[in-house]
Scaffold this active site. Sequence first.
Site, PDB file in Angstrom:
ATOM      1  N   CYS A 156       0.855  -1.193   0.000  1.00  0.00           N
ATOM      2  CA  CYS A 156       0.000   0.000   0.000  1.00  0.00           C
ATOM      3  C   CYS A 156       0.889   1.240   0.000  1.00  0.00           C
ATOM      4  O   CYS A 156       1.336   1.682   1.063  1.00  0.00           O
ATOM      5  CB  CYS A 156      -0.948   0.005   1.194  1.00  0.00           C
ATOM      6  SG  CYS A 156      -2.010   1.461   1.196  1.00  0.00           S
ATOM      7  N   CYS A 179      -0.441   4.193   2.071  1.00  0.00           N
ATOM      8  CA  CYS A 179      -0.398   4.008   3.540  1.00  0.00           C
ATOM      9  C   CYS A 179       1.027   4.107   4.067  1.00  0.00           C
ATOM     10  O   CYS A 179       1.251   4.595   5.167  1.00  0.00           O
ATOM     11  CB  CYS A 179      -0.925   2.639   3.966  1.00  0.00           C
ATOM     12  SG  CYS A 179      -2.331   2.031   3.075  1.00  0.00           S
ATOM     13  N   ASP A 180       1.992   3.593   3.296  1.00  0.00           N
ATOM     14  CA  ASP A 180       3.332   3.386   3.854  1.00  0.00           C
ATOM     15  C   ASP A 180       4.397   4.356   3.360  1.00  0.00           C
ATOM     16  O   ASP A 180       5.514   4.361   3.883  1.00  0.00           O
ATOM     17  CB  ASP A 180       3.786   1.944   3.561  1.00  0.00           C
ATOM     18  CG  ASP A 180       2.853   0.937   4.214  1.00  0.00           C
ATOM     19  OD1 ASP A 180       2.400   1.221   5.329  1.00  0.00           O
ATOM     20  OD2 ASP A 180       2.571  -0.106   3.610  1.00  0.00           O
TER      21      ASP A 180
END
Length: 306
Positions: free
Chosen positions: A131, A134-135
């Site tokens: 992701c 997200c990361d």
Amino acid sequence: MYDVSIIGLGCAAYTAAVYTARYKLATLVVGEVEGGMGITAAEVGNWPGEVEIPGPELMENFKNHALSFDEVSHKVARVESIEKIDGGYRLKYQNGESDEAKTIIFATGSNKRHLGVPGEEELSGKGVTYCATCDAFFFKGKDVAVLGGGDSAVEGAAIAAQVANKVYLIHRRDSFRAEPYWVDKVKEKDNVVFVLERNVTEILGEGRVSGLKLDKEFEGSDTINLDGVFIEVGSTPATSLPIAMGCEVDEKGHLKVDAGMRTNVAGVFGAGDVTDASNYFAQFATAAGEGCIAANSAFTFLQSGK
Ligand code: NAP
């Protein structure tokens, strides 16, 4: 016994719950990840009525709307199995507890696809993630690669470029299936390097990602040294529970539904990314529409048995 159990906590699930609640059906919404795939969208610009809203905020709004009804119960739990019982179904959870419902709506979404190259599994969580949005923030000032050519990859590259030193966007073809909106955004970034018509054959690193290998040389080398690899090569529908109950899936593995979101099993419906509906176009708008139709069909089924 609940009237309807909605399995999933994403856009399709919460939309279905808003509708089943307004039909006055005792509703259980249960799943593992609150907000589902929607929380991975850094910026949503195609949910009508909101010019731009972060995915986590949009999903919080969906959840709060669903939970504003007394008819809706909400549970964060993994459904391990489902068995047919008299008048409905029993959902069994990992912790041994269970719930019963007369009907089921599967809004289980999808799981990120893996690339299947050497080094990927060993370095998962050690620089390999699934992701980018997200990361990316864990890779401030580092060099990273985003793999894929769909919305997830191209949006992910645009977000990663805000914090990373350099972003290699690696795609196996020379054109993107992503929305031109995101392609234009990523082209505006001067720290994104397009590595097109290349496949990643290996992820390199001892205990932590240090680079990757390509099937063809890029700028004189088949190796790129970097710190993180975001694999965004699509996803596969989460169908293990419906398949175990005898629900049919299509050749792509999506849950087969009719125009009313009914599966082939009586009283069992599908909505969102898990289904073969909406021409496989996995969007907030299509997931919400499918959730709405599934709720209506569950209501009709409970009234008439059809
Ligand atoms: P996707 O649209 O299925 O794209 C997957 C990408 O990965 C494709 O470019 C594909 O290449 C590539 N790919 C697949 N297998 C590969 C392999 N083995 N090796 C190398 N490349 C591979 O997946 P997605 O981007 O995750 O999007 C999924 C759905 O969510 C879509 O409907 C998308 O519109 C939606 N979504 C929307 C947004 C948004 O609207 N903001 C954001 C994220 C996702 P090819 O192009 O060559 O097939």
